[in-house]
Design a protein around this motif. Sequence first.
Motif, PDB file in Angstrom:
ATOM      1  N   HIS A  11       0.831  -1.203   0.000  1.00 54.30           N
ATOM      2  CA  HIS A  11       0.000   0.000   0.000  1.00 54.30           C
ATOM      3  C   HIS A  11       0.869   1.257   0.000  1.00 54.30           C
ATOM      4  CE1 HIS A  11      -3.806  -2.146   1.740  1.00 54.30           C
ATOM      5  NE2 HIS A  11      -3.561  -2.461   0.482  1.00 54.30           N
ATOM      6  N   GLY A  12       1.976   1.208   0.729  1.00 58.10           N
ATOM      7  CA  GLY A  12       2.898   2.337   0.714  1.00 58.10           C
ATOM      8  C   GLY A  12       3.501   2.555  -0.663  1.00 58.10           C
ATOM      9  N   PHE A  13       3.878   1.461  -1.343  1.00 60.93           N
ATOM     10  CA  PHE A  13       4.400   1.571  -2.709  1.00 60.93           C
ATOM     11  C   PHE A  13       3.365   2.177  -3.647  1.00 60.93           C
ATOM     12  CE2 PHE A  13       7.331  -2.212  -1.758  1.00 60.93           C
ATOM     13  CZ  PHE A  13       8.448  -1.407  -1.634  1.00 60.93           C
ATOM     14  N   VAL A  14       2.128   1.707  -3.546  1.00 56.68           N
ATOM     15  CA  VAL A  14       1.075   2.206  -4.431  1.00 56.68           C
ATOM     16  C   VAL A  14       0.832   3.696  -4.205  1.00 56.68           C
ATOM     17  CG1 VAL A  14      -1.369   2.023  -5.036  1.00 56.68           C
ATOM     18  CG2 VAL A  14      -0.024  -0.053  -4.653  1.00 56.68           C
ATOM     19  N   ARG A  15       0.800   4.116  -2.938  1.00 56.64           N
ATOM     20  CA  ARG A  15       0.614   5.545  -2.659  1.00 56.64           C
ATOM     21  C   ARG A  15       1.749   6.371  -3.261  1.00 56.64           C
ATOM     22  NH1 ARG A  15      -1.636   3.594   2.364  1.00 56.64           N
ATOM     23  NH2 ARG A  15       0.443   3.477   3.297  1.00 56.64           N
ATOM     24  N   SER A  31       0.626   9.807 -11.384  1.00 60.47           N
ATOM     25  CA  SER A  31      -0.765  10.033 -11.776  1.00 60.47           C
ATOM     26  C   SER A  31      -1.179  11.456 -11.450  1.00 60.47           C
ATOM     27  CB  SER A  31      -1.693   9.042 -11.060  1.00 60.47           C
ATOM     28  OG  SER A  31      -1.907   9.446  -9.709  1.00 60.47           O
ATOM     29  N   ASP A  32      -2.405  11.783 -11.848  1.00 60.62           N
ATOM     30  CA  ASP A  32      -2.947  13.116 -11.559  1.00 60.62           C
ATOM     31  C   ASP A  32      -3.796  13.093 -10.295  1.00 60.62           C
ATOM     32  OD1 ASP A  32      -4.988  11.581 -12.479  1.00 60.62           O
ATOM     33  OD2 ASP A  32      -5.723  13.024 -13.962  1.00 60.62           O
ATOM     34  N   TRP A  33      -3.427  12.233  -9.369  1.00 57.08           N
ATOM     35  CA  TRP A  33      -4.206  12.110  -8.126  1.00 57.08           C
ATOM     36  C   TRP A  33      -4.318  13.467  -7.436  1.00 57.08           C
ATOM     37  CZ3 TRP A  33      -6.305   7.569  -6.092  1.00 57.08           C
ATOM     38  CH2 TRP A  33      -6.889   7.702  -4.829  1.00 57.08           C
ATOM     39  N   ASP A  34      -5.536  13.783  -6.992  1.00 59.81           N
ATOM     40  CA  ASP A  34      -5.796  15.065  -6.322  1.00 59.81           C
ATOM     41  C   ASP A  34      -6.402  14.773  -4.953  1.00 59.81           C
ATOM     42  OD1 ASP A  34      -6.588  17.551  -5.440  1.00 59.81           O
ATOM     43  OD2 ASP A  34      -7.480  18.172  -7.351  1.00 59.81           O
ATOM     44  N   ASP A  35      -5.644  15.052  -3.897  1.00 61.44           N
ATOM     45  CA  ASP A  35      -6.138  14.803  -2.539  1.00 61.44           C
ATOM     46  C   ASP A  35      -7.403  15.584  -2.240  1.00 61.44           C
ATOM     47  OD1 ASP A  35      -3.802  13.348  -2.361  1.00 61.44           O
ATOM     48  OD2 ASP A  35      -3.323  14.059  -0.338  1.00 61.44           O
ATOM     49  N   ASN A  36      -7.563  16.746  -2.830  1.00 60.16           N
ATOM     50  CA  ASN A  36      -8.750  17.566  -2.567  1.00 60.16           C
ATOM     51  C   ASN A  36     -10.018  16.935  -3.139  1.00 60.16           C
ATOM     52  OD1 ASN A  36      -7.409  19.720  -1.227  1.00 60.16           O
ATOM     53  ND2 ASN A  36      -6.669  20.452  -3.205  1.00 60.16           N
ATOM     54  N   VAL A  37      -9.855  16.061  -4.121  1.00 57.87           N
ATOM     55  CA  VAL A  37     -10.999  15.394  -4.738  1.00 57.87           C
ATOM     56  C   VAL A  37     -11.216  14.012  -4.126  1.00 57.87           C
ATOM     57  CG1 VAL A  37     -11.964  14.478  -6.892  1.00 57.87           C
ATOM     58  CG2 VAL A  37     -10.698  16.645  -6.898  1.00 57.87           C
ATOM     59  N   TYR A  38     -10.140  13.237  -3.996  1.00 54.49           N
ATOM     60  CA  TYR A  38     -10.256  11.836  -3.604  1.00 54.49           C
ATOM     61  C   TYR A  38      -9.812  11.543  -2.175  1.00 54.49           C
ATOM     62  CZ  TYR A  38     -10.340  11.562  -8.699  1.00 54.49           C
ATOM     63  OH  TYR A  38     -10.639  11.757 -10.015  1.00 54.49           O
TER      64      TYR A  38
END
Length: 306
Positions: A198-202, A209-216
Motif C-alpha cells: 500500500h505504501g508503494f502504491v501511494r 498520476s494526476d491524483w488530487d487529494d482535494n478530490v479523492y
Amino acid sequence: MSTATTHESLPPVPFPAEPELYQHFFETILNPFSGSPLKTSSEECEWYDRFQSVTDSLADNLAAAILGGPPGGFQRFDLALRQGLDAVDDPPPQLVAFIRDAEATPSWLDRAAVERGATVMRRIPLLSAGLAAISLGFYGAYWSANANRALSFNGSTSEAAERRLVESMQYFGNIYGAGGLERFAPGFITSCRVRLIHGFVRARLREKSDWDDNVYGAPIPAALQPAAMASGTTVSLNVLMRFGARFTEAELADVAEFTAYALRLMGTPDELIPRTHSELTRSLWLCYQRSASFVDDDLTRKMVDS
C-alpha cells in the motif's frame, strides 16, 4: 504512538440513495446487526472524514526508502519479516521502525480471543459465504472514487478482477489459520507485505498520476481499512446470520478482537479500529456512506461491472 500521516482534508461526500441494490445490501446485511439504527450524526461523520486524509507513515517511509535507496531494499525487508531484524546487517531506520511497530503488542490485545476468533472464521466455508462476502466488499470498494482509482492504477481493472479476488481469499485464508497472526506465521507476514505494498502504491500514485487529494482524499487512506477488513469477517457472519446461522455473543466478540488485531497489523490507527461486532457493522455503513461517490463515469462503471 500514532504512525499516521495526515494530508489535506477532504470535503464531506454525501451518500446518495442510488443504486437501489446497493442500498438494499446495507439494509439487509448491516442494519439488523448494527446495535442501533444506521444513522450518523454530523459529529460522527466529521470524525470519520478526518481519516480520509490519513495514511500509514511507517509504510510510506519504508516504501520511499526502498524505492529511493540502494538495490536489495525489498529483499532486506523480506528477510527481516521472515527471520527478524537480527538477520539483517545494518538495517535502515525505516525498516527497524516498521518491523518493531508490527511486532509490538497493543495494550488492549487479548491473544487468546484472537485465536478463538480465527477458529470461528475457520468454521465458515471460504468458498461459499466467505467468497460471497469478499465479493460484496469489492462491489462496495469499486463505488469509492478513492479505491477504484487506486485499484485501476495498480492494474486491478476488470481484466484483473478474478486475480484480485483470489489474492484476497488467499490473504484471508492465511490470517484465519491456526496461529496465523502470530509473529513469523503466514498471516502476520502477508499482512506486513500488503501494508508495505500500500505504501508503494501511494508513492507511485503521487509520482505518476494526476491524483488530487482535494478530490479523492489521500490514496488508500486509513478510513477505508476497517470496511475492507470487515468484508472478510463481519460481513461473512452477517450473511450467515441472515440465513439463520447462530453465533454466540462470545463468538462475535472473539471475531471482533481478531479483526481488530488484523487491522492493527495493517497499520490502522488505534482510534479508528472498531472493537465490537456492532461497531464493525457500523464502520462498514459509515465507510460506504462517506466514501462512496456513485460517479457514473467510465472507470467507475468498468470497475463495478467487473
